[in-house]
Design a protein around this motif. Structure first.
Motif, PDB file in Angstrom:
ATOM      1  N   LEU A   1      47.413  40.978  42.274  1.00 16.95           N
ATOM      2  CA  LEU A   1      47.768  40.849  40.555  1.00 16.95           C
ATOM      3  C   LEU A   1      48.860  41.841  40.043  1.00 16.95           C
ATOM      4  CD1 LEU A   1      46.678  39.713  37.664  1.00 16.95           C
ATOM      5  CD2 LEU A   1      44.887  41.537  37.575  1.00 16.95           C
ATOM      6  N   LEU A   2      48.799  42.984  40.596  1.00 14.40           N
ATOM      7  CA  LEU A   2      49.713  43.931  39.996  1.00 14.40           C
ATOM      8  C   LEU A   2      51.269  43.816  40.509  1.00 14.40           C
ATOM      9  CD1 LEU A   2      47.425  47.253  39.865  1.00 14.40           C
ATOM     10  CD2 LEU A   2      47.936  45.781  38.113  1.00 14.40           C
TER      11      LEU A   2
ATOM     12  N   GLY B   1      44.523  45.022  50.366  1.00 12.00           N
ATOM     13  CA  GLY B   1      45.072  44.193  49.540  1.00 12.00           C
ATOM     14  C   GLY B   1      46.706  44.502  49.178  1.00 12.00           C
ATOM     15  N   LEU B   2      47.033  45.781  49.376  1.00 13.38           N
ATOM     16  CA  LEU B   2      48.455  46.101  49.260  1.00 13.38           C
ATOM     17  C   LEU B   2      49.092  45.338  50.373  1.00 13.38           C
ATOM     18  CD1 LEU B   2      48.153  49.949  48.516  1.00 13.38           C
ATOM     19  CD2 LEU B   2      49.131  48.106  46.874  1.00 13.38           C
TER      20      LEU B   2
ATOM     21  N   SER C   1      54.521  33.596  45.590  1.00 16.41           N
ATOM     22  CA  SER C   1      53.861  34.895  45.334  1.00 16.41           C
ATOM     23  C   SER C   1      53.091  34.817  43.996  1.00 16.41           C
ATOM     24  CB  SER C   1      54.743  35.751  45.433  1.00 16.41           C
ATOM     25  OG  SER C   1      55.827  35.755  44.585  1.00 16.41           O
ATOM     26  N   LEU C   2      53.697  33.948  43.176  1.00 16.46           N
ATOM     27  CA  LEU C   2      53.048  33.696  42.026  1.00 16.46           C
ATOM     28  C   LEU C   2      51.890  32.750  42.254  1.00 16.46           C
ATOM     29  CD1 LEU C   2      53.174  33.988  38.907  1.00 16.46           C
ATOM     30  CD2 LEU C   2      54.811  31.773  38.776  1.00 16.46           C
TER      31      LEU C   2
ATOM     32  N   PRO D   1      40.473  40.319  40.294  1.00 15.15           N
ATOM     33  CA  PRO D   1      39.960  41.622  39.938  1.00 15.15           C
ATOM     34  C   PRO D   1      39.360  41.285  38.525  1.00 15.15           C
ATOM     35  CG  PRO D   1      42.174  41.708  41.097  1.00 15.15           C
ATOM     36  CD  PRO D   1      41.629  40.337  41.008  1.00 15.15           C
ATOM     37  N   LEU D   2      40.110  40.166  37.801  1.00 13.02           N
ATOM     38  CA  LEU D   2      39.335  40.237  36.423  1.00 13.02           C
ATOM     39  C   LEU D   2      38.158  39.285  36.464  1.00 13.02           C
ATOM     40  CD1 LEU D   2      42.593  38.841  34.975  1.00 13.02           C
ATOM     41  CD2 LEU D   2      41.573  41.230  34.771  1.00 13.02           C
ATOM     42  N   GLY D   3      38.051  38.262  37.414  1.00 11.64           N
ATOM     43  CA  GLY D   3      36.894  37.450  37.264  1.00 11.64           C
ATOM     44  C   GLY D   3      35.690  37.954  38.183  1.00 11.64           C
TER      45      GLY D   3
END
Length: 425
Positions: A57-58, A112-113, A342-343, A353-355
């Motif tokens: 996300l970031l 994740g990174l 990537s998008l 991370p939000l859901g």
């Protein structure tokens, strides 16, 4: 169905991914169960998942810029090695008896990174191996690969966790990455399809976003998978909660439920590979079916009905992913593909991370059934809304007529509708 496997480089890639994907699924199951065992909380499982996908996300778009600039085979050597080391590190902590919840959180975040670069590199490297003619087939087979590993990984993980604990599942995952590294080393670079890479320069990230924003055939499928990925694909939270709270069972049952869902996902991937094309109407229809099935399954009155319904959920969920992935790749200029994919991956997995924490909180507060149903409702509403938007963008109208006593709903072109009205007049 398997036509792209005639390509030697792709066969090597495919074989290596079968092994590493099996290890990845073993680690996912072991990781979720370890956190649930350490904390007793579905929210903690959600936090683990969120940390694993937060880097996407970031930083996901920056990963796409790197993938467009650098040789993808070289990138994959680095990322696959690093992912193997994370599995070994978590195995050492667990087998030594020193593992704590924050260790799992940290490992998930580091993984994740790495995925920020690895994911778009793997997605776009497929086109360099097989070329545009076999791209849709290869994307579908990649998904079939991932889901076939999902059949084996959870089952093996469930047995290992029950017999000797989670540590050996982490260790086998770390060692499994030797297979894709060997496959990459044995490839013939001269047989790869050359793709022109953009030179290093300013504004490439903004250029990628403008490219997607100006194309409805890209932006709306990406938005749809974003909603479904954020709210509809939180199965580690829901299934662990159902196993622990609703059915009062253990790790072997959790592995069984994941295996049943993988069975449906594998069927969906193979059907997509056989079909060979990707139409947006199929994407919307599969998303609608996926949302409806989640709501129905949430309130299944018995365990075996609940388990059986996971098979079609897996099939339609995978169909959404494959059709969206292949349609977006085929509609994208090769020089922009890394940034576009990537998008795509950022909104599909980066929304987690939000859901995940929200879904975990709903599941803890109101129960597993309500949490599962809520994810299905959001997925269904998103599919219906974007279906209407795509119909309007494509110059379609909704047409309703009675057929054998039942209403039939179809999207028809406006011009055809005008011609039919003129003929009737």
């Amino acid at each position: 169905m398997f036509s792209s496997l005639k390509n030697r480089n792709y066969r090597l890639f495919f074989t290596g991914q079968v092994v590493s994907n099996t290890g990845t699924w073993m680690q996912r199951i072991a990781q979720d169960w370890l956190v649930l065992t350490l904390t007793g909380s579905a929210s903690a499982v959600g936090i683990t998942i969120a940390l694993q996908f937060l880097p996407m996300l970031l930083f996901g778009l920056y990963g796409g810029v790197l993938v467009d600039r650098l040789p993808k085979r070289r990138i994959l050597f680095v990322t696959q090695s690093a992912m193997g080391l994370t599995g070994v590190a978590l195995a050492v902590l667990t087998l030594a008896g020193h593992v704590q919840t924050w260790h799992v959180y940290l490992t998930a975040f580091v993984l994740g990174l790495i995925t920020v670069v690895d994911n778009p590199a793997r997605q776009t490297f497929v086109s360099e191996m097989v070329g545009p003619d076999q791209l849709a087939n290869a994307v579908s087979l990649n998904s079939a690969n991932f889901q076939s590993a999902r059949l084996v990984g959870p089952a093996v993980a469930g047995v290992l966790i029950t017999a000797v604990g989670s540590g050996y599942a982490f260790l086998l995952n770390g060692l499994s990455f030797l297979a894709p590294l060997i496959g990459l080393a044995l490839m013939r670079p001269a047989e790869l399809h050359k793709v022109e890479r953009p030179p290093r320069g300013k504004g490439q990230l903004r250029e990628g976003l403008r490219y997607v924003a100006g194309r409805p055939e890209l932006i709306w499928p990406i938005v749809l998978v974003g909603f479904i990925g954020t709210f509809g694909f939180n199965f580690p939270i829901w299934l662990s909660a159902f196993v622990d709270d609703v059915y009062d069972s253990g790790a072997s049952t959790y592995g069984l439920l994941n295996t049943l869902m993988a069975t449906g996902s594998l069927a969906g991937a193979l059907l997509a590979a056989r079909r060979g094309n990707s139409r947006l109407r199929l994407l919307v229809a599969a998303a609608v079916a996926f949302g409806v099935l989640e709501v129905v399954t949430a309130f299944a009155p018995s365990f075996w009905l609940f388990a059986a319904l996971l098979v079609p959920i897996g099939m339609f969920g995978l169909t959404v992913n494959v059709v969206a992935n292949s349609s977006v790749q085929m509609a994208t200029d090769p020089m922009m593909r890394g940034r576009v994919m990537s998008l795509f991956m950022m909104v599909f997995t980066g929304g987690t991370p939000l859901g995940a924490p929200l879904v975990g909180w709903i599941t803890d507060t109101y129960g597993a059934r309500v949490g599962f149903a809520a994810g299905g409702v959001v997925s269904l509403l998103a599919a219906l809304a974007i279906g209407v938007i795509l119909a309007r963008v494509g110059g379609l109208r909704v047409r309703v007529r009675m057929h054998r006593g039942h209403p039939q709903v179809r999207f028809v072109p406006k011009e055809r509708e005008r011609q039919q009205l003129a003929a009737v007049a």
